[in-house]
Design an enzyme around this catalytic site. Structure first.
Site, PDB file in Angstrom:
ATOM      1  N   GLY A  32      24.329 -43.161   0.001  1.00  0.00           N
ATOM      2  CA  GLY A  32      25.127 -43.909  -1.263  1.00  0.00           C
ATOM      3  C   GLY A  32      25.259 -43.497  -2.692  1.00  0.00           C
ATOM      4  O   GLY A  32      23.542 -43.199  -3.030  1.00  0.00           O
ATOM      5  N   HIS A  38      25.525 -34.982  -5.042  1.00  0.00           N
ATOM      6  CA  HIS A  38      26.301 -35.548  -3.717  1.00  0.00           C
ATOM      7  C   HIS A  38      27.920 -34.837  -3.530  1.00  0.00           C
ATOM      8  O   HIS A  38      28.401 -34.150  -2.836  1.00  0.00           O
ATOM      9  CB  HIS A  38      26.468 -37.131  -3.638  1.00  0.00           C
ATOM     10  CG  HIS A  38      25.745 -37.616  -3.285  1.00  0.00           C
ATOM     11  ND1 HIS A  38      24.730 -38.104  -4.561  1.00  0.00           N
ATOM     12  CD2 HIS A  38      24.703 -37.908  -2.362  1.00  0.00           C
ATOM     13  CE1 HIS A  38      23.359 -39.308  -3.613  1.00  0.00           C
ATOM     14  NE2 HIS A  38      23.867 -38.385  -3.280  1.00  0.00           N
ATOM     15  N   GLN A  62      13.389 -45.195   7.053  1.00  0.00           N
ATOM     16  CA  GLN A  62      13.090 -44.145   5.643  1.00  0.00           C
ATOM     17  C   GLN A  62      12.174 -44.392   4.426  1.00  0.00           C
ATOM     18  O   GLN A  62      11.144 -43.457   3.699  1.00  0.00           O
ATOM     19  CB  GLN A  62      13.822 -42.410   5.692  1.00  0.00           C
ATOM     20  CG  GLN A  62      15.018 -43.476   4.741  1.00  0.00           C
ATOM     21  CD  GLN A  62      15.710 -42.195   4.682  1.00  0.00           C
ATOM     22  OE1 GLN A  62      16.118 -41.891   5.073  1.00  0.00           O
ATOM     23  NE2 GLN A  62      15.679 -41.256   3.090  1.00  0.00           N
TER      24      GLN A  62
END
Ligand code: PAF
Length: 280
Positions: A32, A38, A62
């Protein structure tokens, strides 16, 4: 408005209905706070698939202890607007509970994950491989898109796909940069104006390394020294690593020979930034 779904079942329903119509599916996995990097992945996915799913999930597994999980920027509304404009079909935005309730399984890729970012972030790639495997199993895409800024992640995911026989094409997309050279990253939002200027040392140093290669430098050690010296000129920068590796094995490169990766991780204040150049 683009549908934003929270559950695995809902994603599966969409994908099943697309498959019944014979449509192809692309996946863009993200955490996000989408930016033009992106956007370039989504654009490519939209151009190559009938339907595109964007996963928008800040994956807790992660992040190591003391890393920026809580602070990681989030803005689902803005992300949805960007995905819709780009022509994606669905956003998958699960809660951690939905992804990890009762889970006891971790996916781990050996060797490639023990160097570069894996040295200072020992749990990172297990978290990435686990969540990406889950996303692959949930969305069952034909193609999945990853940025080359995270070059090590891209190589690790490719290896995982090969080793676990996922029937998915992994597509790496070029780094997108700000006009002044800084690689786009959600973490750039952490930088103060002074740090933002200092952060240019990463791209400047890599450009110097790349220029040396282009003018015939063939010693990987010499390229690393050029990159390191340039970063060391910046007082706000603290080097985590400057490495030059064979991109197939992630072993130290002695000479500059394709596939070659020169990669850096540098703290600017408290923000850890990465960047690289690749010779394919
Ligand atoms: O590159 C990222 O944003 C993440 O590591 C990924 C691939 C979405 C997995 O959480």
């Amino acid at each position: 408005m683009i549908p934003v779904v929270k559950t695995i079942d809902e994603v599966r329903k969409y994908v099943k209905s697309w498959r019944r119509e014979g449509l192809s599916v692309g996946l863009v996995p993200t955490m996000g706070f989408l930016h033009e990097g992106h956007r370039s992945l989504i654009d490519r996915a939209v151009s190559e698939n009938d339907r595109v799913v964007v996963s928008d999930f800040v994956n807790p597994t992660q992040f190591g202890p003391g890393e920026d999980l809580e602070a990681y920027p989030r803005d689902l509304e803005r992300d949805a607007a960007l995905c819709e404009e780009a022509g994606a079909a669905l956003i998958f935005n699960p809660e951690p509970e939905e992804m990890y309730r009762g889970a006891l399984t971790t996916v781990s890729v050996d060797k490639l994950t023990k160097v570069l970012c894996g040295k200072s972030r020992p749990v990172h790639f297990d978290g990435v491989c686990t969540v990406v495997s889950k996303l692959f199993n949930i969305v069952t895409p034909d193609r999945a898109y990853f940025g080359q800024k995270d070059a090590q992640q891209l190589c690790v995911v490719r290896k995982m796909v090969k080793d676990l026989n996922f029937d998915i094409e992994v597509i790496g997309c070029p780094i997108v940069r700000e006009a002044d050279g800084l690689a786009k990253s959600s973490r750039n939002t952490y930088l103060s104006p002074e740090e933002r200027k200092a952060a240019l040392c990463l791209s400047r140093a890599l450009s110097a390394g790349r220029a040396a290669v282009d003018s015939g430098e063939s010693s990987a050690g010499a390229v690393k020294a050029i990159v390191r010296a340039e970063i060391e000129k910046e007082p706000l920068a603290r080097i985590d690593y400057v490495e030059a590796v064979d991109m197939d094995t992630f072993e130290d490169a002695e000479t500059v020979r394709a596939p070659f990766l020169a990669a850096v991780a540098v703290y600017i204040g408290k923000t850890r930034l990465i960047d690289n150049f690749i010779i394919e």
